[in-house]
Design a protein around this motif. Structure first.
Motif, short mmCIF file in Angstrom:
data_model
loop_
_atom_site.label_atom_id
_atom_site.label_comp_id
_atom_site.label_asym_id
_atom_site.label_seq_id
_atom_site.Cartn_x
_atom_site.Cartn_y
_atom_site.Cartn_z
N ARG B 29 -22.93 -8.37 -47.89
CA ARG B 29 -23.85 -8.19 -49.01
C ARG B 29 -25.25 -8.14 -48.47
O ARG B 29 -25.53 -8.61 -47.37
N TYR B 30 -26.15 -7.49 -49.23
CA TYR B 30 -27.56 -7.48 -48.86
C TYR B 30 -28.25 -8.60 -49.60
O TYR B 30 -28.26 -8.60 -50.84
N GLY B 31 -28.78 -9.54 -48.88
CA GLY B 31 -29.50 -10.65 -49.50
C GLY B 31 -28.62 -11.38 -50.49
O GLY B 31 -27.51 -11.80 -50.17
N GLU B 35 -21.41 -8.01 -53.32
CA GLU B 35 -20.73 -7.64 -52.07
C GLU B 35 -20.53 -6.13 -52.03
O GLU B 35 -19.91 -5.55 -52.91
N ILE B 36 -21.07 -5.49 -50.99
CA ILE B 36 -20.94 -4.05 -50.81
C ILE B 36 -19.56 -3.75 -50.19
O ILE B 36 -18.93 -2.75 -50.51
N LEU B 37 -19.15 -4.63 -49.28
CA LEU B 37 -17.85 -4.49 -48.62
C LEU B 37 -17.04 -5.76 -48.91
O LEU B 37 -17.58 -6.86 -48.84
N GLY B 54 -15.72 8.33 -48.51
CA GLY B 54 -16.01 7.59 -49.73
C GLY B 54 -17.21 8.22 -50.39
O GLY B 54 -18.02 8.85 -49.72
N PRO B 55 -17.31 8.04 -51.71
CA PRO B 55 -18.45 8.63 -52.40
C PRO B 55 -19.76 8.03 -51.92
O PRO B 55 -19.78 6.98 -51.30
N SER B 56 -20.82 8.75 -52.23
CA SER B 56 -22.14 8.26 -51.87
C SER B 56 -22.37 6.88 -52.49
O SER B 56 -22.03 6.66 -53.65
N GLY B 57 -22.87 5.96 -51.71
CA GLY B 57 -23.09 4.60 -52.20
C GLY B 57 -21.89 3.70 -52.04
O GLY B 57 -21.90 2.54 -52.45
N GLY B 59 -20.69 2.52 -49.31
CA GLY B 59 -20.90 1.51 -48.27
C GLY B 59 -20.57 2.01 -46.87
O GLY B 59 -20.39 1.21 -45.95
N LYS B 60 -20.49 3.33 -46.70
CA LYS B 60 -20.17 3.88 -45.37
C LYS B 60 -21.24 3.49 -44.34
O LYS B 60 -20.92 2.99 -43.26
N THR B 61 -22.50 3.73 -44.71
CA THR B 61 -23.59 3.40 -43.78
C THR B 61 -23.60 1.90 -43.48
O THR B 61 -23.79 1.46 -42.34
N SER B 62 -23.35 1.11 -44.53
CA SER B 62 -23.34 -0.35 -44.35
C SER B 62 -22.26 -0.77 -43.35
O SER B 62 -22.48 -1.63 -42.49
N LEU B 63 -21.09 -0.13 -43.45
CA LEU B 63 -20.00 -0.46 -42.54
C LEU B 63 -20.37 -0.07 -41.10
O LEU B 63 -20.11 -0.83 -40.15
N PHE B 104 -27.60 8.60 -36.47
CA PHE B 104 -28.04 8.02 -37.74
C PHE B 104 -28.06 9.08 -38.83
O PHE B 104 -28.31 10.26 -38.56
N GLN B 105 -27.85 8.62 -40.06
CA GLN B 105 -27.84 9.55 -41.19
C GLN B 105 -29.18 10.29 -41.29
O GLN B 105 -29.19 11.49 -41.53
N GLU B 106 -30.28 9.58 -41.08
CA GLU B 106 -31.60 10.24 -41.12
C GLU B 106 -32.09 10.56 -39.71
O GLU B 106 -33.29 10.59 -39.46
N1 LIG Z 1 -31.04 -2.23 -47.11
C1 LIG Z 1 -30.40 -2.35 -48.27
N2 LIG Z 1 -30.72 -3.35 -49.13
C2 LIG Z 1 -30.08 -3.49 -50.29
N3 LIG Z 1 -29.08 -2.71 -50.71
C3 LIG Z 1 -28.69 -1.70 -49.90
C4 LIG Z 1 -29.33 -1.47 -48.64
N4 LIG Z 1 -28.74 -0.40 -48.05
C5 LIG Z 1 -27.78 0.01 -48.90
N5 LIG Z 1 -27.75 -0.76 -50.02
C6 LIG Z 1 -26.81 -0.61 -51.13
O1 LIG Z 1 -25.51 -0.73 -50.61
C7 LIG Z 1 -24.65 0.19 -51.23
C8 LIG Z 1 -23.96 1.01 -50.17
O2 LIG Z 1 -24.94 1.81 -49.52
P1 LIG Z 1 -24.58 2.69 -48.25
O3 LIG Z 1 -23.92 1.81 -47.26
O4 LIG Z 1 -25.81 3.37 -47.81
O5 LIG Z 1 -23.55 3.72 -48.83
P2 LIG Z 1 -23.14 5.18 -48.31
O6 LIG Z 1 -23.61 5.30 -46.90
O7 LIG Z 1 -21.67 5.24 -48.45
O8 LIG Z 1 -23.79 6.15 -49.21
C9 LIG Z 1 -25.48 1.01 -52.20
O9 LIG Z 1 -25.29 0.49 -53.49
C10 LIG Z 1 -26.89 0.78 -51.73
O10 LIG Z 1 -27.75 0.78 -52.83
#
Ligand SMILES: Nc1ncnc2c1ncn2[C@@H]1O[C@H](COP(=O)(O)OP(=O)(O)O)[C@@H](O)[C@H]1O
Ligand SMILES: [Mg+2]
Lengths: 327, 238
Positions: B29-31, B35-37, B54-57, B59-63, B104-106
């Motif tokens: 989770r962020y802060g 829970e994102i994952l 997985g759809p946008s949002g 949690g792929k980047t988070s993983l 990186f994505q960006e």
């Molecule tokens: N730095 C962050 N702080 C808080 N929430 C975040 C942060 N980065 C991503 N999120 C949230 O975590 C969720 C998953 O984001 P992300 O991992 O970027 O998904 P994806 O890459 O699949 O699009 C989203 O709801 C996003 O808003």
């Protein structure tokens, strides 16, 4: 594509990682000196909040610091000279007067002198001593018994804590109407006191300037890191060690501090040389004829070095602290 | 085509017997957020190629961030190359990061450096002298089609060129694991296919590859196993 493959195979395998890293850091004194003067390309961007404006601020601060340091040293030297002169013998002259016998006057004056704090010693010259002093002018045996001669009292004063000359002169006259304190040095004592205050003032200015510089460099480093946060983060994520990133940032601030410091030093040297020239033509009393004494220039040269050191240490601590907030 | 063989490391053969990445009941989770994952468990074998979809949002980047050690899980166990990252001293993290290449994505190319300098950066931070890698970097740049754009700075590169520069930087140090976050997101389908071929080629040379994408055409074209993220949970297909 076949050719490069061959050459790639022939190159010897790279040294183990740690060794290569050490090798890179150990480039000898010549390399270090060159790196000080010429900024090699860093992975940190040079522009931004930490660029020209910070060089100018450091330059201004180093200029002020050099002036304060030069003034402190010069005034300190002058007051030390004066102090030494002050501690030389002073003279109390006891003229024959109608009110008292001369010997009694000398006794009274001696008592006042020995009771005065700041007077280290007082010795009355005998009539024979005085006659001996006059011999060169009057010739031996020509001083007659009835010639009214002043008696002299040789005193030594503590140059570091000279007595209050006004009060001393007053008390001497009260005790012995014929006693005259040679007070032409009184104003000199005042000046020594003033010079010493000026010296402390200059050191205080120096301390304030140093503290301000540290604060500014700290803020600027933080701002610079904030602006370059992306760079720091990318370096961190691709596996750069904290000390690599710190070294890159530090290097940038070393050049910045040195550059600003040298500009400030140049301006202050020009100022001192200008003042010296002015003193020579117009005549000045606090500033020696040469402006700043030559022996103090090395101390001034320390100012940009200290500025660079401050910049480097501040940058390093700020970077390390920032990096420790990342995983 | 891409000539440099992966450097055998001590314990290389031993490593092949164990997964290089293992997640067990990982939550993140962020802060104080949700829970994102949730209860994510999987492992990646050495030399494997996977997609993360997985759809946008989702949690792929988070993983991926957990895998390139940019963030820590809020619970669960992550082992990388046989080390539990929760108990690893901070000083040892750079060595692990150097074994993982990230697109990186960006992109996150450094705008003030040339393309060549950007791509050479992972080697430079290892303290290697430039003479030891200059030829390799140039060869790699030619291989991804950036031979002519070596001295250009990222702001002047097109989207596809930036993408390839980012990929080149991720693979230049011959990582054991390559993580690519939506690597075809900014390029046309033709360039997308070329980039996919590049990843498959790298995989054949021994690098484990994990590609995060929401582009199903890409997944179908490669026919590799797929880790699917949905509502914070991970399922594995294939
Ligand atoms: N730095 C962050 N702080 C808080 N929430 C975040 C942060 N980065 C991503 N999120 C949230 O975590 C969720 C998953 O984001 P992300 O991992 O970027 O998904 P994806 O890459 O699949 O699009 C989203 O709801 C996003 O808003
Ligand atoms: Mg994403």
């Amino acid at each position: 594509m076949a050719e490069p493959r061959q050459t790639a195979r022939q190159t010897p395998p790279p040294a183990p990682r740690e060794e290569a890293e050490l090798d890179h850091e150990r480039r000898g004194f010549g390399g270090a000196l060159k790196a000080l003067i010429v900024e090699t390309r860093s992975v940190m961007p040079a522009a931004g909040a930490t660029g020209l404006s910070l060089v100018l601020v450091v330059a201004a601060m180093c200029f002020l610091a050099s002036l304060a340091l030069g003034a402190a040293l010069t005034v300190g030297r002058t007051s030390a000279d004066w102090t030494r002169e002050l501690s030389a013998a002073l003279t109390v002259e006891v003229k024959p007067s109608d009110a008292m016998a001369q010997d009694a006057e000398v006794e009274a004056a001696l008592k006042v002198l020995t009771d005065t704090p700041g007077v280290l010693s007082a010795r009355a010259l005998t009539r024979a001593d005085t006659e001996a002093l006059l011999e060169p002018w009057l010739g031996k045996g020509n001083v007659t018994e009835d010639l009214p001669l002043p008696r002299l009292i040789d005193i030594r004063i503590d140059g570091h804590a000279p007595p209050d000359f006004d009060a001393l002169a007053r008390r001497l006259v009260e005790a012995a109407p014929g006693a005259i304190l040679d007070t032409h040095r009184q104003w000199q004592a005042e000046l020594v006191r003033a010079a010493r205050s000026a010296q402390w003032l200059a050191y205080a200015v120096l301390a304030v300037v140093a503290a301000t510089t540290i604060a500014i460099v700290t803020f600027a480093t933080r701002a610079g890191l904030q602006a370059n946060r992306e760079v720091v983060e990318v370096l961190h994520l691709i596996g750069a060690r904290d000390r690599f990133i710190a070294a890159e940032v530090q290097r940038h601030f070393l050049h910045l501090g040195l550059r600003g410091g040298l500009i400030g030093l140049g301006l202050s040297v020009a100022t001192f040389v200008g003042l010296g020239w002015y003193a020579q033509t117009a005549g000045s009393f606090l500033m020696p004829v040469s402006g700043l004494r030559l022996e103090y220039y090395p101390a001034l040269a320390g100012v940009p070095l200290v500025a660079a050191l401050v910049a480097v240490v501040t940058a390093r601590t700020t970077v390390i602290r920032t990096l420790h907030r990342l995983l | 085509m891409f000539s440099r063989e992966p450097t055998p490391r001590p314990g290389f053969f031993h490593d092949t017997l164990r997964p290089m990445i293992r997640f067990e009941n990982v939550g993140m989770r962020y802060g104080m957020g949700p829970e994102i994952l949730r209860d994510v468990s999987f492992h990646l074998a050495p030399g494997s190629l996977h997609f993360l979809t997985g759809p946008s949002g989702a949690g792929k980047t988070s993983l991926l961030k957990l895998m390139f050690l940019a963030s820590r899980p809020s619970r669960g166990l992550i082992t990388m190359f046989g080390r539990d990252i929760a108990t690893l001293p901070r000083a040892e993290l750079p060595d692990l990061r150097r074994r993982v290449g990230v697109v990186f994505q960006e992109f996150r190319l450094l705008d003030h450096l040339t393309t060549y300098e950007n791509v050479a950066l992972p080697l430079k931070i290892q303290g290697r002298p430039e003479e030891s890698y200059r030829a390799d970097v140039k060869e790699l740049l030619a291989w991804v089609g950036l031979g002519e754009r070596m001295m250009a700075k990222p702001p002047t590169l097109s989207g596809g060129e930036k993408q390839r520069a980012a990929i080149a930087r991720a693979v230049v140090a011959q990582p054991d694991l390559l993580l690519a976050d939506e690597p075809t997101g900014n390029v046309d389908p033709e360039m997308g296919k070329r980039l996919l071929r590049l990843f498959i080629e790298l995989n054949r040379l021994g690098t484990s590859v994990l590609i995060a994408t929401h582009d199903h055409a890409l997944v179908e074209a490669a026919g590799a196993p797929e880790l699917m993220l949905k509502n914070g949970r991970l399922t594995i297909r294939g």
